[in-house]
Motif scaffolding. Structure first.
Motif, mmCIF file in Angstrom:
data_model
loop_
_atom_site.group_PDB
_atom_site.id
_atom_site.type_symbol
_atom_site.label_atom_id
_atom_site.label_comp_id
_atom_site.label_asym_id
_atom_site.label_seq_id
_atom_site.Cartn_x
_atom_site.Cartn_y
_atom_site.Cartn_z
ATOM 1 N N ALA A 160 1.169 -1.339 0.262
ATOM 2 C CA ALA A 160 0.266 -0.057 0.369
ATOM 3 C C ALA A 160 1.090 1.409 0.029
ATOM 4 N N THR A 161 0.054 2.821 -0.589
ATOM 5 C CA THR A 161 1.078 3.862 -0.587
ATOM 6 C C THR A 161 1.238 3.947 1.088
ATOM 7 N N PHE A 162 2.231 5.499 1.167
ATOM 8 C CA PHE A 162 2.618 6.027 2.555
ATOM 9 C C PHE A 162 1.109 6.326 3.363
ATOM 10 N N LEU A 163 0.640 7.023 2.677
ATOM 11 C CA LEU A 163 -0.739 7.441 3.708
ATOM 12 C C LEU A 163 -1.588 6.285 4.247
ATOM 13 N N GLU A 164 -1.772 4.736 3.287
ATOM 14 C CA GLU A 164 -2.179 4.633 3.535
ATOM 15 C C GLU A 164 -1.837 3.641 4.992
#
Length: 609
Positions: A160-164
């Motif tokens: 997943a991405t950093f925000l997630e």
């Protein structure tokens, strides 16, 4: 950062070591627990990954029948980034609140309150944020990465991405912080919550249905308390439904449950004990040695997705693998190893649980042939069209290149193929067209004979290394009369000291290789491959071909072969199936068919290396 990312654990390790050496905060440090939890978390994901890749156990429980390809493996390569991130977040919280180091070892009430915080806060918050991530802007900028994985697996959970990942830090941290703030925090609660959280994330992404439908039939309310792998997999195909973390209750309250979730779950769970989809083609392989056994998909997916080579971590695992080998030797069955799809057909690799050196033990012959025979009969019962024998499974001294089984079972519906016709074609097409002379060891073997007769017809002089004049003359008589003059018997490697094309069907010692002139190219069909002693010469790999571009779900490298490349005998079996040939390809190679098989392989999209 590559492997350097693990240096981020350095401060935690340094703090723990210093506390031991200089007795700074001795017994009061959380660093050792953070590091221990990180190790255990990786182990949870690895064990789940190993289980999901054990095709021989899970093939009838798979939610999606598609395989995981190299593209997905590469995209998920750094799946454990979130573990590093959460370790850093935990260490910063520890620096801000050093009193956390004084938590008791265990408090049962803390487990209860942790569960309450999870169900009452983490679950609904995750549900709301997850739905928000599926809005147009956030999905296209952040959440698309997680859904980019075609087939869910435990490592997909960390992709997943950093925000997630920051959101996940909040979700997993709320129960821990909440329980600690009300005075019921403990080290045991910390371990339990994190590892159980990871366990259920792996469960949901496993693509293997292990929860029986009868559980929900007998206790209907449970279906709203705990999700299933089927339930979560549906979210990856119908992204407007099934948003929950672990509890479908919130999907029910938000009216986002896929109405077919329980029916699909029942169908998959009911099929668990039944005969699954039979492959159309089977490649019957074997283990080469103890080290190569660790190249299995269910050991380390990342290692299996690259060509096999000896690496330091294999040495540490050797003793355990050796014990497993002994157990396999004592009592074992042929098992499904990996699979891929090609033009709507399922291709599987089955493995005979015997190691390479065992094939050369006289007392092991009967047992090995029994395993191969059982695999052929099993394939016949399942409705497999073609079964191709790998390397030593078709050894002439073992079973006559497969003739033993065809003669013993003349009514087999499955076609038994050794694939050596294409192997011979690959080797022959590697030899320069302008070559006038070649040196051939293993000249009287099945492959050696075919190569010899083919080259003789091309008017190429073949120096046949053999001590048996009788076997030499037998092959020479098979050649057309006007071509027999091109076959020359030699008994020593010295005879080829002026020949720069060596075709090796037998191992060559450093002394034997030394007779080759500088610039010689060693073609070879010897298993295992020769050791490359000469720096002034070049060495070919074992005969192999690249699979067609439309192969799907291929995520394993075949031993030392690069991605998308299989041994020629494997490719030969596939071509046999695609052409729909009805004969068994066993015993001696039909030289007349070499060009026909080669052309068929190229026509179906196979490419020489």
């Amino acid at each position: 950062m590559g492997t350097e990312q693990y240096l981020l654990y350095g401060p935690l390790l340094a703090e723990f070591v210093s506390s031991k050496i200089w007795e700074v905060n001795s017994g009061q440090s959380l660093s050792k627990h953070i590091l221990a939890i990180c190790v255990l978390r990786v182990l949870v994901y690895q064990l789940w990954s190993s289980y999901t890749n054990m095709l021989f156990l899970t093939r009838n429980r798979r939610v999606s029948q598609d395989g995981i390809d190299f593209k997905q493996i590469d995209s998920e390569w750094d799946w454990d980034n979130f573990i590093i991130l959460q370790a850093l977040v935990a260490s910063m919280v520890y620096l801000i609140f050093p009193s956390l180091a004084n938590l008791p070892l265990w408090d049962l009430k803390g487990i209860f309150y942790c569960l309450v915080f999870h169900m009452g806060l983490s679950e609904p918050l995750y549900y709301c944020l997850h739905r928000l991530l599926h809005t147009s802007y956030l999905f296209s900028h952040y959440h698309w990465l997680h859904h980019g994985s075609k087939v869910t697996n435990p490592f997909t959970a960390g992709h997943a991405t950093f925000l997630e990942q920051l959101i996940l830090c909040v979700i997993i941290g709320i129960p821990i912080i909440g329980t600690t703030l009300i005075g019921y925090g403990s080290i045991g609660m910390l371990y339990t919550h994190v590892l159980v959280f990871d366990f259920f994330r792996c469960l949901g992404h496993s693509n293997i249905e292990i929860i029986p439908h009868r559980l929900f039939d007998n206790f209907p309310l449970l279906r709203y308390v705990i999700f299933t792998p089927t339930y979560h997999s549906i979210h990856h195909t119908d992204m407007g439904t099934n948003f929950c973390l672990f509890m479908p209750l919130y999907d029910a309250l938000g009216k986002t449950i896929n109405n077919f979730s329980w029916d699909i779950h029942r169908d998959i769970s009911s099929n668990a004990g039944k005969k699954g989809r039979a492959p159309h083609f089977v490649f019957l392989a074997h283990v080469v040695d103890v080290m190569s056994a660790l190249h299995s998909p269910f050991v380390f997916r990342s290692f299996n997705s690259t060509p096999f080579m000896i690496r330091p971590f294999l040495i540490a695992m050797w003793p355990g693998t050796f014990l497993v080998m002994l157990a396999m030797w004592a009592k074992s069955k042929t098992f499904s190893f990996s699979f891929y799809n090609l033009r709507g057909n399922l291709y599987e690799t089955w493995v005979v649980p015997r190691f390479g050196f065992q094939y050369f033990l006289p007392f092991a012959t009967e047992g090995i042939n029994k395993h191969i025979e059982e695999a052929i009969l099993r394939a016949d019962r399942l409705g497999v069209k073609v079964i191709s024998l790998a390397a030593l499974n078709k050894n002439e001294a073992l079973n006559g290149g497969g003739t033993l089984f065809v003669n013993k079972h003349p009514n087999l519906k499955v076609r038994v193929v050794h694939g050596n016709t294409l192997t011979a074609a690959v080797i022959l097409n590697e030899i320069p067209q302008d070559a006038k002379e070649v040196f051939l060891s293993g000249a009287t073997s099945k492959l050696g004979r075919a190569i010899t007769l083919y080259l003789a017809r091309r008017k190429v002089r073949v120096l046949m290394l053999t001590q048996s004049t009788e076997r030499f003359r037998t092959i020479q008589k098979e050649a057309p009369e006007d071509c027999r003059q091109f076959l020359v018997q030699v008994t020593k490697c010295q005879a080829a000291k002026h020949c720069k094309t060596w075709i090796m069907g037998k191992w060559a010692t450093p002394r034997e290789q030394s007779w080759a002139p500088p610039g010689t190219h060693f073609h070879q069909f010897v298993v295992p491959p020769m050791i490359q002693f000469r720096r002034d010469c070049t060495y070919g790999k074992l005969a192999a071909m690249r699979l067609p571009d439309d192969v799907e779900g291929l995520g394993s490298c075949e031993y030392t072969m690069e991605r998308g490349v299989v041994h020629a005998c494997h490719a030969g079996g596939v071509v046999h199936f695609l052409e729909g040939w009805s004969h068994n390809e066993v015993g001696a190679i039909d030289v007349q068919r070499i060009d026909m098989v080669w052309e068929a392989a190229l026509r179906h999209g196979f490419r020489p290396l």
